[in-house]
Scaffold this active site. Structure first.
Site, PDB file in Angstrom:
ATOM      1  N   ASP A  60      44.382  26.865 -31.540  1.00  0.00           N
ATOM      2  CA  ASP A  60      45.874  26.399 -31.587  1.00  0.00           C
ATOM      3  C   ASP A  60      46.635  27.083 -30.475  1.00  0.00           C
ATOM      4  O   ASP A  60      46.589  28.271 -30.693  1.00  0.00           O
ATOM      5  CB  ASP A  60      46.394  26.581 -33.022  1.00  0.00           C
ATOM      6  CG  ASP A  60      45.322  26.134 -34.075  1.00  0.00           C
ATOM      7  OD1 ASP A  60      44.482  25.463 -33.807  1.00  0.00           O
ATOM      8  OD2 ASP A  60      45.777  26.559 -35.316  1.00  0.00           O
ATOM      9  N   GLN A  76      45.354  31.243 -30.748  1.00  0.00           N
ATOM     10  CA  GLN A  76      44.470  31.426 -31.749  1.00  0.00           C
ATOM     11  C   GLN A  76      43.228  31.926 -30.843  1.00  0.00           C
ATOM     12  O   GLN A  76      42.702  31.111 -29.998  1.00  0.00           O
ATOM     13  CB  GLN A  76      43.935  30.174 -32.438  1.00  0.00           C
ATOM     14  CG  GLN A  76      45.008  30.116 -33.782  1.00  0.00           C
ATOM     15  CD  GLN A  76      44.870  30.998 -34.600  1.00  0.00           C
ATOM     16  OE1 GLN A  76      44.066  31.164 -35.505  1.00  0.00           O
ATOM     17  NE2 GLN A  76      45.788  32.014 -34.699  1.00  0.00           N
ATOM     18  N   GLU A 240      48.208  20.886 -41.654  1.00  0.00           N
ATOM     19  CA  GLU A 240      48.116  21.848 -40.756  1.00  0.00           C
ATOM     20  C   GLU A 240      49.106  21.838 -39.809  1.00  0.00           C
ATOM     21  O   GLU A 240      49.629  20.931 -39.433  1.00  0.00           O
ATOM     22  CB  GLU A 240      46.785  22.163 -40.235  1.00  0.00           C
ATOM     23  CG  GLU A 240      45.581  22.235 -41.294  1.00  0.00           C
ATOM     24  CD  GLU A 240      44.296  22.460 -40.313  1.00  0.00           C
ATOM     25  OE1 GLU A 240      43.544  23.587 -40.827  1.00  0.00           O
ATOM     26  OE2 GLU A 240      43.688  21.805 -39.561  1.00  0.00           O
TER      27      GLU A 240
HETATM   28  N1  DQQ Z   1      43.924  26.617 -37.014  1.00  0.00           N
HETATM   29  C1  DQQ Z   1      44.202  28.078 -37.455  1.00  0.00           C
HETATM   30  C2  DQQ Z   1      45.044  27.656 -38.863  1.00  0.00           C
HETATM   31  C3  DQQ Z   1      45.150  26.192 -38.783  1.00  0.00           C
HETATM   32  C4  DQQ Z   1      44.149  25.750 -37.976  1.00  0.00           C
HETATM   33  C5  DQQ Z   1      42.950  28.918 -37.643  1.00  0.00           C
HETATM   34  C6  DQQ Z   1      44.437  24.448 -37.124  1.00  0.00           C
HETATM   35  O1  DQQ Z   1      46.183  28.561 -38.925  1.00  0.00           O
HETATM   36  O2  DQQ Z   1      45.585  25.674 -39.687  1.00  0.00           O
HETATM   37  O3  DQQ Z   1      42.480  29.251 -36.567  1.00  0.00           O
HETATM   38  O4  DQQ Z   1      43.460  24.298 -35.962  1.00  0.00           O
END
Ligand code: DQQ
Length: 579
Positions: A60, A76, A240
């Site tokens: 993300d 991320q 999410e």
């Molecule tokens: N990716 C993150 C979370 C989110 C998800 C974890 C969505 O915080 O909900 O890597 O792709």
């Protein structure tokens, strides 16, 4: 100095040198193993102008923001391998002056504290009134409970905001009452109401329903949960990465997140079922009531940012250019072992500016205009008829790294086929009526990343049908023949576009080695796809326009450009003048 302490000093110095040598060696070995420093022909699917970290796993987009003349993108990031793995993710961090070229910095946040030891997950940035940039993010604690944390820039005068300090008050929010510990994540950018209090939402699932939990705060540190969520849906599960922001009605500028303007509308986006869905509605900041025009998973209208591969997106307000910009994670469609071999996984979509469509019923998206700085060789075609069953090659540009804009005129709409009742699902329709299934008006469009003998190609095309009271336009992105490699996923995507085909019908595709981002009807419908050609790579890739319907189609205008690669590299590889 005594001899013994000199010896200790020497030992200490040597230990540091050896440790440093081992670190450099390990990183060199990793580069070698993952081919990243090798011949680019070994990396035919690495993109040239889409955002990617130098190596490993990215998902993300997190906390994008514009601060003191610099754009920041966090994401991320798994700094150890090309898979999401155990989820102990960091916030990668890169900066840019033009949203095209990026400098990669050290990670901004790492999972080092009890409140995030099992991962620093998604979140957002908010610039506080005193100018402090603040990040709210989800941490996974030792019990793998999700909690919300705060980090602020250590030194706001560092133009790159390289260091982030986690708050002593962390975790600020913990899952209590009916919130389950693994259904509580992804805080939004906060906004201020007329009472001066901050508001933010966190994604959740309460009693089996996707929910945007609402919190209030006076000081950004202590937050109180509102009795009523901002919104929820009985038709979806966990939400999410929610996003909530105003859009102006009939305006051409974006709006800052806290702007309360009676003539604006609000967008709520939630990520679920592998897609980013949104609803448009009216938000009352006094009461925090949000009433939607049509709800998530409505029987007739289901709005998505993108009908292809695009997830966990996030917008931010760019106050330098008064626009709202959208980033989305575009995952790989090859296998995990391919990603390990490539040494990387995950792209960000090219940043898109986002506006409310003039109908007020949906959003439109368009690649930010800075992309034009990458355009080089150009070809132009005007008023060219493509007879039914024909295709022609567009030469003179690098077809594997291109930006193509085309506008079609449909001379005769009268003979359009009838849209059958059972064809209500556009994606299923695109699968049944793929690019090689002839029709009347369409399929016509672009054939991209095509090999010489057309054994490989991905196709983005339209078909026009007669609906009950108007024509219906279907847009498809068909990957079924995009790679001779059997093992890669080749899903076909599709959506209807709310446009009048008696006017010109436009298509823009950004082609970048293994990604095709397509915008139909000037950004009313977007479809992003991945393709991993075996033969149609680099200079061997070709581009065609085609029409496999029986009715002739006219290309009113087509412009296509080769694209220069964007500059993406770590800070230590840049000289000052290159930044
Ligand atoms: N990716 C993150 C979370 C989110 C998800 C974890 C969505 O915080 O909900 O890597 O792709």
């Amino acid at each position: 100095m005594k001899k013994r302490s000199r010896n200790w000093l020497m030992v200490g110095f040597l230990t540091i040198v050896i440790a440093k040598y081992e670190e450099v060696e390990a990183s060199r070995r990793l580069d070698e193993e993952t081919n990243l420093d090798s011949d680019p022909t070994l990396q035919p699917h690495r993109t040239a102008y889409h955002f990617q970290p130098p190596k490993f796993w990215m998902n993300d987009p997190n906390g994008p923001m514009y601060y003191n003349g610099v754009y920041h993108l966090f994401y991320q990031y798994n700094p150890r391998e090309s898979v999401w793995g155990d989820g102990k993710l960091s916030w990668g961090h890169s900066i840019s002056y033009n949203l095209v070229d990026w400098v990669h910095l050290e990670n901004a946040i790492n999972p080092t504290d009890p409140f995030d030891i099992n991962g620093c997950w998604s979140g957002s940035a908010t610039i506080l009134p005193d100018g402090t940039p603040a990040i709210l993010y989800t941490g996974c604690d030792p019990e793998k409970r999700q909690v919300q944390n705060l980090a602020v820039a250590k030194n706001a005068s560092d133009p790159y905001l390289r260091e982030w300090i986690k708050s002593d008050h962390n975790p600020l929010l913990a899952p209590v009452d009916d919130i389950k510990g693994d259904y509580f994540r992804d805080p939004t950018t906060a906004w201020q109401g007329p009472d001066g209090k901050w508001r933010l939402i966190v994604g959740s699932e309460i009693c089996g329903h996707g929910t945007a939990l609402l919190y209030h705060s006076e000081d950004f540190v202590s937050w109180t949960k509102s009795h009523r969520p901002l919104h929820f849906s009985k038709r979806t599960k966990m939400w999410e990465c929610p996003d909530f922001y105003p859009v102006s009605v009939n305006g051409t500028n974006g709006l800052d997140t806290s702007v309360i303007d009676r003539s604006s509308k609000h967008v709520l986006k939630a990520s679920f079922n592998d897609h980013d869905y949104y609803v448009i509605g009216a938000y009352e900041p006094e009461t925090d009531a949000f009433s939607v025009d049509t709800d998530f998973m409505d029987d007739n209208v289901q709005l998505r940012y993108d009908y292809g591969v695009f997830y966990a997106s996030k917008t931010f307000y760019d106050n330098a250019k008064r626009r709202r910009i959208l980033w989305g994670w575009v995952t790989e469609a090859d296998g995990e072992s391919d990603d390990t071999k490539k040494g990387w996984s995950g792209l960000q979509s090219f940043p898109r500016s986002i506006l409310l469509d003039e109908s007020g019923k949906q959003l439109t998206q368009w690649p930010i205009r800075e992309i034009e700085s990458l355009r080089t060789e150009e070809v132009n075609i005007q008023n060219k008829e493509i007879e039914g069953g024909a295709e022609f090659e567009i030469t003179g540009i690098t077809a594997s790294q291109a930006d193509v804009e085309v506008s079609f005129h449909i001379p005769n709409l009268d003979d359009a086929e009838l849209l059958l009742r059972e064809w209500r699902d556009p994606e299923a329709l695109c699968r049944i009526k793929n690019a090689s299934a002839g029709g009347k008006i369409g399929p016509f469009g672009l054939m991209v990343l095509a090999s010489d003998n057309l054994a490989e190609h991905a196709d983005i095309f339209f078909r026009i049908y007669k609906g009950n009271d108007k024509h219906v336009v279907l847009m498809c992105s068909d990957q079924s023949r995009s790679s001779l490699r059997e093992e890669v996923e080749k899903t076909t995507y599709g959506a209807f576009i709310d446009v009048d085909p008696s006017q010109n019908l436009s298509l823009r595709s950004l082609i970048d080695h293994s990604i095709i981002e397509s915008f139909g009807g000037r950004g009313k419908t977007c479809i992003t796809a991945r393709a991993y050609p075996k033969v149609a790579v680099g200079n061997a890739a070709r581009l065609y326009a085609f029409n496999y319907g029986t009715e002739s189609i006219v290309i009113s205008s087509l412009s296509a450009w080769s694209m220069k690669p964007a500059q993406l590299s770590p800070l230590h590889e840049r000289t000052k003048s290159q930044i």
